[in-house]
Motif scaffolding. Structure first.
Motif, PDB file in Angstrom:
ATOM      1  N   GLU A  89       0.031  -7.751  -9.357  1.00  0.00           N
ATOM      2  CA  GLU A  89      -0.629  -8.392 -10.489  1.00  0.00           C
ATOM      3  C   GLU A  89      -1.457  -7.419 -11.310  1.00  0.00           C
ATOM      4  N   THR A  90      -1.908  -6.320 -10.701  1.00  0.00           N
ATOM      5  CA  THR A  90      -2.621  -5.285 -11.454  1.00  0.00           C
ATOM      6  C   THR A  90      -1.612  -4.618 -12.393  1.00  0.00           C
ATOM      7  N   PRO A  91      -1.955  -4.475 -13.669  1.00  0.00           N
ATOM      8  CA  PRO A  91      -1.011  -3.850 -14.606  1.00  0.00           C
ATOM      9  C   PRO A  91      -0.656  -2.406 -14.204  1.00  0.00           C
ATOM     10  N   ASP A  92       0.609  -2.044 -14.406  1.00  0.00           N
ATOM     11  CA  ASP A  92       1.052  -0.671 -14.121  1.00  0.00           C
ATOM     12  C   ASP A  92       0.187   0.352 -14.847  1.00  0.00           C
ATOM     13  N   SER A  93      -0.286  -0.002 -16.040  1.00  0.00           N
ATOM     14  CA  SER A  93      -1.087   0.946 -16.823  1.00  0.00           C
ATOM     15  C   SER A  93      -2.357   1.354 -16.073  1.00  0.00           C
ATOM     16  N   GLU A  94      -2.942   0.431 -15.290  1.00  0.00           N
ATOM     17  CA  GLU A  94      -4.141   0.779 -14.502  1.00  0.00           C
ATOM     18  C   GLU A  94      -3.801   1.810 -13.428  1.00  0.00           C
ATOM     19  N   ILE A  95      -2.641   1.646 -12.811  1.00  0.00           N
ATOM     20  CA  ILE A  95      -2.214   2.588 -11.778  1.00  0.00           C
ATOM     21  C   ILE A  95      -1.869   3.939 -12.413  1.00  0.00           C
ATOM     22  N   VAL A 126      -5.804  -2.489  -6.142  1.00  0.00           N
ATOM     23  CA  VAL A 126      -4.573  -3.036  -6.696  1.00  0.00           C
ATOM     24  C   VAL A 126      -4.368  -4.442  -6.141  1.00  0.00           C
ATOM     25  N   ARG A 127      -4.231  -5.389  -7.053  1.00  0.00           N
ATOM     26  CA  ARG A 127      -4.064  -6.778  -6.641  1.00  0.00           C
ATOM     27  C   ARG A 127      -2.589  -7.173  -6.629  1.00  0.00           C
ATOM     28  N   PHE A 128      -2.213  -7.836  -5.561  1.00  0.00           N
ATOM     29  CA  PHE A 128      -0.887  -8.431  -5.434  1.00  0.00           C
ATOM     30  C   PHE A 128      -1.072  -9.937  -5.350  1.00  0.00           C
ATOM     31  N   ASP A 129       0.019 -10.701  -5.367  1.00  0.00           N
ATOM     32  CA  ASP A 129      -0.110 -12.158  -5.330  1.00  0.00           C
ATOM     33  C   ASP A 129      -0.824 -12.609  -4.062  1.00  0.00           C
ATOM     34  N   SER A 130      -1.479 -13.749  -4.156  1.00  0.00           N
ATOM     35  CA  SER A 130      -2.366 -14.210  -3.091  1.00  0.00           C
ATOM     36  C   SER A 130      -1.654 -14.862  -1.916  1.00  0.00           C
ATOM     37  N   ASP A 131      -0.345 -15.032  -1.982  1.00  0.00           N
ATOM     38  CA  ASP A 131       0.331 -15.662  -0.836  1.00  0.00           C
ATOM     39  C   ASP A 131       0.969 -14.635   0.100  1.00  0.00           C
ATOM     40  N   GLY A 132       0.452 -13.412   0.073  1.00  0.00           N
ATOM     41  CA  GLY A 132       0.945 -12.393   0.999  1.00  0.00           C
ATOM     42  C   GLY A 132       2.249 -11.756   0.545  1.00  0.00           C
ATOM     43  N   THR A 161       0.843  -1.197   0.000  1.00  0.00           N
ATOM     44  CA  THR A 161       0.000   0.000   0.000  1.00  0.00           C
ATOM     45  C   THR A 161       0.880   1.251   0.000  1.00  0.00           C
ATOM     46  N   LYS A 162       1.965   1.210   0.755  1.00  0.00           N
ATOM     47  CA  LYS A 162       2.907   2.335   0.779  1.00  0.00           C
ATOM     48  C   LYS A 162       3.471   2.577  -0.623  1.00  0.00           C
ATOM     49  N   ARG A 163       3.764   1.506  -1.339  1.00  0.00           N
ATOM     50  CA  ARG A 163       4.323   1.616  -2.687  1.00  0.00           C
ATOM     51  C   ARG A 163       3.375   2.381  -3.617  1.00  0.00           C
ATOM     52  N   ILE A 164       2.079   2.086  -3.544  1.00  0.00           N
ATOM     53  CA  ILE A 164       1.088   2.775  -4.381  1.00  0.00           C
ATOM     54  C   ILE A 164       0.974   4.234  -3.935  1.00  0.00           C
ATOM     55  N   ALA A 165       0.966   4.466  -2.629  1.00  0.00           N
ATOM     56  CA  ALA A 165       0.906   5.836  -2.097  1.00  0.00           C
ATOM     57  C   ALA A 165       2.103   6.649  -2.589  1.00  0.00           C
ATOM     58  N   ASN A 174      -3.198   5.150 -15.147  1.00  0.00           N
ATOM     59  CA  ASN A 174      -4.488   5.772 -15.502  1.00  0.00           C
ATOM     60  C   ASN A 174      -5.153   6.387 -14.274  1.00  0.00           C
ATOM     61  N   TRP A 175      -5.066   5.698 -13.144  1.00  0.00           N
ATOM     62  CA  TRP A 175      -5.635   6.209 -11.890  1.00  0.00           C
ATOM     63  C   TRP A 175      -4.927   7.503 -11.486  1.00  0.00           C
ATOM     64  N   ILE A 176      -3.611   7.494 -11.545  1.00  0.00           N
ATOM     65  CA  ILE A 176      -2.848   8.701 -11.192  1.00  0.00           C
ATOM     66  C   ILE A 176      -3.236   9.860 -12.112  1.00  0.00           C
ATOM     67  N   TRP A 177      -3.391   9.574 -13.398  1.00  0.00           N
ATOM     68  CA  TRP A 177      -3.809  10.603 -14.354  1.00  0.00           C
ATOM     69  C   TRP A 177      -5.177  11.158 -13.949  1.00  0.00           C
ATOM     70  N   SER A 178      -6.113  10.269 -13.582  1.00  0.00           N
ATOM     71  CA  SER A 178      -7.462  10.699 -13.166  1.00  0.00           C
ATOM     72  C   SER A 178      -7.410  11.565 -11.915  1.00  0.00           C
ATOM     73  N   VAL A 179      -6.567  11.188 -10.962  1.00  0.00           N
ATOM     74  CA  VAL A 179      -6.427  11.984  -9.730  1.00  0.00           C
ATOM     75  C   VAL A 179      -5.895  13.372 -10.078  1.00  0.00           C
ATOM     76  N   LYS A 180      -4.899  13.439 -10.952  1.00  0.00           N
ATOM     77  CA  LYS A 180      -4.343  14.735 -11.351  1.00  0.00           C
ATOM     78  C   LYS A 180      -5.396  15.604 -12.042  1.00  0.00           C
ATOM     79  N   GLN A 181      -6.244  14.988 -12.855  1.00  0.00           N
ATOM     80  CA  GLN A 181      -7.326  15.729 -13.507  1.00  0.00           C
ATOM     81  C   GLN A 181      -8.311  16.256 -12.465  1.00  0.00           C
ATOM     82  N   LEU A 182      -8.628  15.435 -11.488  1.00  0.00           N
ATOM     83  CA  LEU A 182      -9.541  15.837 -10.413  1.00  0.00           C
ATOM     84  C   LEU A 182      -8.978  17.044  -9.660  1.00  0.00           C
ATOM     85  N   LEU A 183      -7.692  17.021  -9.382  1.00  0.00           N
ATOM     86  CA  LEU A 183      -7.069  18.142  -8.664  1.00  0.00           C
ATOM     87  C   LEU A 183      -7.147  19.423  -9.479  1.00  0.00           C
TER      88      LEU A 183
END
Length: 172
Positions: free
Chosen positions: A149-155, A138-144, A17-21, A157-166
């Protein structure tokens, strides 16, 4: 002028979660703070998993350290949590429950190992009076582990959307 954003996250074992933040912070230059519990969780993974299940079941809210920022000074607050038993980590519930969300925009994001549960809905419900925008799972592997596993492109796109919102919000 862009709206002011604060990123608040809780991350326990692998720092997923820190990595995405941090990716969001790098792209937006927002202030950022990690939530820390007053009493740290055990270092043993299974012990913490068991304790977390008991806490989630009871709706327990552990005491958390004060953050170095006050959400009153921000328009948009991005909040990140790992999934603990189909919902947010108890420390995040403590944070969300202790704030005045009126007039704020909340960007809920979460990490999971394949069982996203109802985290985003629970986070949105806990932020009474806030508008929710740009949710991300954001999905990571199921063994902790820390294999994303979520493609970087999804993240991206999300960052782009947040920047647009700001930007959008500042035009009002």
């Amino acid at each position: 002028m862009m709206k002011k954003m604060l990123i608040v996250y809780y991350s326990w074992s692998n720092g997923n979660t820190k990595r995405i933040a941090e990716e969001l912070q790098k792209a937006t230059d927002a202030d950022m703070a990690g939530i820390e519990t007053l009493v740290p969780y055990p270092e043993d993974y299974q012990t913490t998993v068991d304790q977390g299940q008991r806490e989630v079941t009871k709706g327990y809210q552990p005491e958390i350290q004060p953050l170095p920022y006050d959400i009153k000074n921000y328009d948009v607050i991005a909040v990140g949590t790992p999934t603990w038993w189909y919902t947010m980590a108890p420390a995040v519930l403590t944070f969300l429950s202790s704030q005045d969300w009126n007039g704020k925009t909340v960007i809920p994001f979460m990490t999971n190992g394949g069982w996203p549960g109802h985290v985003i809905r629970d986070m949105e419900k806990a932020c009474v009076g806030a508008a929710a925008a740009c949710p991300l799972k954001v999905r990571f592997d199921s063994d902790g582990g820390d294999h994303q596993e979520t493609p970087d492109s999804e993240i991206d796109n999300w960052i782009w959307s947040v920047k647009q919102l700001l930007k959008e919000e500042s035009d009002q």
